[in-house]
Structures are given as C-alpha cells and as structure tokens.
Design an enzyme around this catalytic site. Structure first.
Site, short mmCIF file in Angstrom:
data_model
loop_
_atom_site.label_atom_id
_atom_site.label_comp_id
_atom_site.label_asym_id
_atom_site.label_seq_id
_atom_site.Cartn_x
_atom_site.Cartn_y
_atom_site.Cartn_z
N ASP A 1 -4.95 -0.73 -5.88
CA ASP A 1 -5.40 -1.08 -4.53
C ASP A 1 -6.84 -1.60 -4.53
OD1 ASP A 1 -5.87 -1.34 -1.86
OD2 ASP A 1 -5.06 0.61 -1.29
N TYR B 1 -1.84 0.53 8.60
CA TYR B 1 -2.74 -0.26 9.42
C TYR B 1 -2.54 0.10 10.89
CZ TYR B 1 -3.34 -3.36 5.38
OH TYR B 1 -3.62 -3.87 4.15
N ARG C 1 0.85 -1.20 0.00
CA ARG C 1 0.00 0.00 0.00
C ARG C 1 0.89 1.25 0.00
NH1 ARG C 1 -5.38 -1.27 3.43
NH2 ARG C 1 -6.35 -0.26 1.64
N SER D 1 -8.88 -1.23 -1.22
CA SER D 1 -9.53 0.06 -1.03
C SER D 1 -10.77 0.21 -1.90
CB SER D 1 -8.54 1.19 -1.33
OG SER D 1 -7.53 1.26 -0.34
N GLN E 1 -1.40 2.90 -5.71
CA GLN E 1 -2.76 3.28 -5.34
C GLN E 1 -3.79 2.86 -6.36
OE1 GLN E 1 -2.64 7.49 -4.50
NE2 GLN E 1 -2.18 7.17 -2.34
#
Length: 372
Positions: A132, A228, A124, A135, A129
């Site tokens: 991802d 996280y 990540r 997400s 991005q």
C-alpha cells in the site's frame, strides 16, 4: 521481455519531476530483489535526490547502466511523454500512474505497448497492506504537514509555563482520519498541541481517540466502500458545512486530508471559516492536487487570507526522501514478488485481484480472465 533462459532485469530510473527526490528502490532492498533471480540496473544518479550514491547501489549488488531498457521499470511519479518513448514495447512499468485523473496518460502507455501497474490502484485489502504505497506516502505527508503548520504558526504548539506566565497549547483540528490524518494527529500531539480529529466515517472515532485526540462529532456519516468515504448528498453537505464552519473558528491550526477517489476534493474549510479563525492561524491543505479542501487554497502555493496562512504543498513525501523512498521501495518490492515467481520468471496471475486491480494498461481480456 527477456528470452526464456535470460535473467529478468529490473530498472530503477531517475525521477525528473520538479522537486521529486524519491527513488523507487533503495540499496537495502536490492539484495532482496536479486534474491528472486532478478538483475537490478540503476540509472546513474537515480538515488541522488535521496542522498543514495551510485556506489552504494553497486555495493548492494546492482549494476549502474541503462535502466530504461530493463524488462521491468520501477518509478515513483508518472512518466512523461519523453520517458514513455524510452521504454520498449512489452516492458512492465510500476509506479504512481494516476489512472483516475489522467486517462490520456494511461492511453499513451497502452499505445506504447507497455504493461503498467499503478500502485495507487492496488486493492486496499489485508493481503495487500505491505504493497500500500498510498498509505506509506500519506504517513510521511501527515507528519510533514504538522511540521509545516508548526513553522508557520505565530505561537507555540505546546503549553509552556515560564516566569512571564503560562502559554496555552495550540488547538489543532485534523479533517480526515485516514493514514495522513492519523499521522498528523499523532505528530501534533507529540509536539504538545491540543488535538481534535474529524471524519464522516464514525468508526474511525476510536482510532482518533486512541491517539489522545478528541473526536469532533457533527452528526453526519458517510461510510463508503473500500475504506473510503462516500460522497455526501447536497443536503448533507450543506448541514456538514454549517456545523464545520462554526467548529473551525475555535482552532489555531487546521490540517485537511479529505479525498474522494476520482472526484474533486470536497470543500470543508470555507472562506467564512478562515475569516473566523484566530489571527496568525494556519491551514495546511493536503488535498491541493484534487482542488483542495479549503475554499481559499491555491494548489502548490502559500497565501495569507484574513491573517491566516493557507499552505497547499503538492508533494510533501518528496521532502523527506530518505524514509519515503525506503517505505515506497518496500511497497514496490512486495508487488514485484507477487509478479515474479521464486525462480525469477514472470508469473502474472490475472485471477488474483491484486494483479488485476493494479494493472491499468496492457492486460488483454484473456489475461484478465485468468493467467498469461
């Protein structure tokens, strides 16, 4: 794998899991993939769950045929044993493969001679991005969770002023301010609820407030690596639980999204907290696959305890297959373009942290140390 001068094929297979309506590639992205010199083969009915007919794929330039025989096979859910058996040795497999929780499944991919890339294992980082998938699908889940809560709640979400009097807005608490949590807060706000977010990472407080929500500060922080949350100590857990239980009783709706990768989901909503919620309240637990954030959660089920409805849907993204498939297909396409050069040849660079991180099966030590 295709011979030196042959065109690489990308196979889009039909998902067979119960309730799974998504597809790994959508027609509007077939042209982009084909532009890389790849031939797209779609299994008959692959897009049916997302209301994408075979004809639409064909119009986009794909071929309807045996997608399991392709050089690169793209999926959504992890393959079953029967599906693994359909894949030839040397095939590249891309999808959600659950490497942390299903080591036996990954071992089966190794045994079958497959080279597998798990989208949830993609680092990540900023450069990744657009790939991802966690997400993109979490955003869908956060949105759907609020709609589910609004359906089950025995009162309005927004404040209403009527001839019979004024109805106050519902009070919604979202636990976990990751992608799913932030989307849930934004959606609940749009529906007129009074929103509050909570996360053990204090730096997300500004993101919560930017959505017009309050931030519930319990005075406990747990900043971990990679964006996280870290696991709390036993003392921190006990104090967090005491403060959180007290706070939860003030809310009509609680939506939980807290996950720690590779571990059982932390219990944030105790039985006592549920008991203290207003009658007719709702808990939507998005961590059911990892055990659940609510002590009374039954993964995949809806139960009523202390006059509070507790829902634990396991695949909300599949309930909105049109947009979830489109978003996921963009993630997959971005990864494909990293694995294949502009001439349509396989170009796996294991010195790239994205390639090395995502590869969960079939990467030899020499490859991991730099290139094919």
């Amino acid at each position: 794998m295709a011979a030196e001068n042959e065109q690489l094929t990308v196979g889009v297979v039909r998902e067979t899991g119960q309730g799974e309506r998504r597809v790994a590639l959508v027609p509007k992205l077939v042209e982009r993939v084909s532009g890389r010199g790849l031939r797209v083969v779609v299994e008959p009915g692959a897009g049916a769950g997302a209301l994408l007919a075979d004809e639409v794929f064909e119009q986009a330039g794909a071929v309807i045929g045996d997608a399991w025989d392709a050089d690169i096979v793209v999926k959504v859910a992890p393959p079953s044993a029967a599906e693994v058996a359909k894949l030839k040795a040397g095939t590249i497999l891309i999808g959600f493969l659950n490497p942390r929780a299903d080591p036996d499944g990954i071992a089966a991919l190794e045994t079958a001679g497959l080279r597998a890339f798990a989208v949830e294992a993609i680092p990540r980082i900023s450069r990744a991005q657009a790939m991802d998938a966690l997400s993109s699908q979490s955003s869908v889940a956060g949105y759907r969770a609020v709609l589910l809560a609004a359906e089950k709640l025995t009162r309005f979400f927004p404040m209403l002023t009527t001839a019979a009097g004024t109805v106050p807005p519902a009070k919604v608490l979202v636990l976990g301010a990751g992608v799913a949590g932030l989307q849930a807060l934004a959606t609940a706000k749009r529906l007129g609820a009074q929103t509050t977010g909570y996360d053990v990472r204090p730096e997300v407080g500004e993101q919560v407030k930017s959505l017009g929500a309050k931030f519930l500060d319990l005075g406990i922080e747990a900043v971990g690596e990679g964006g996280y949350a870290r696991e709390l100590t036993e003392e921190e857990k006990a104090e967090q639980q005491r403060r959180l239980t007290e706070a939860i009783t003030r809310f009509d709706v609680v939506i939980t999204t807290a996950l720690v990768p590779g571990r059982k989901a932390p219990v944030l909503v105790t039985a006592d907290a549920v008991k203290g919620m207003p009658a007719g309240g709702v808990v939507v637990d998005l961590a059911g696959e990892s055990g659940g954030n609510c002590e009374l959660t039954k993964p995949g089920e809806e139960v009523v305890e202390h006059d509070v409805t507790i829902c634990s849907p396991l695949n909300l993204a599949a309930e909105m297959p049109a947009h979830s498939s489109e978003l996921y297909a963009r993630n997959v396409t971005e990864l494909l373009e990293l694995l294949v050069d502009k001439e349509g040849k396989l170009a796996l660079d294991f010195s790239d942290e994205i390639v090395a991180g995502a590869c969960v099966a079939g990467a030899g030590e020499a490859e991991k140390q730099g290139g094919e």
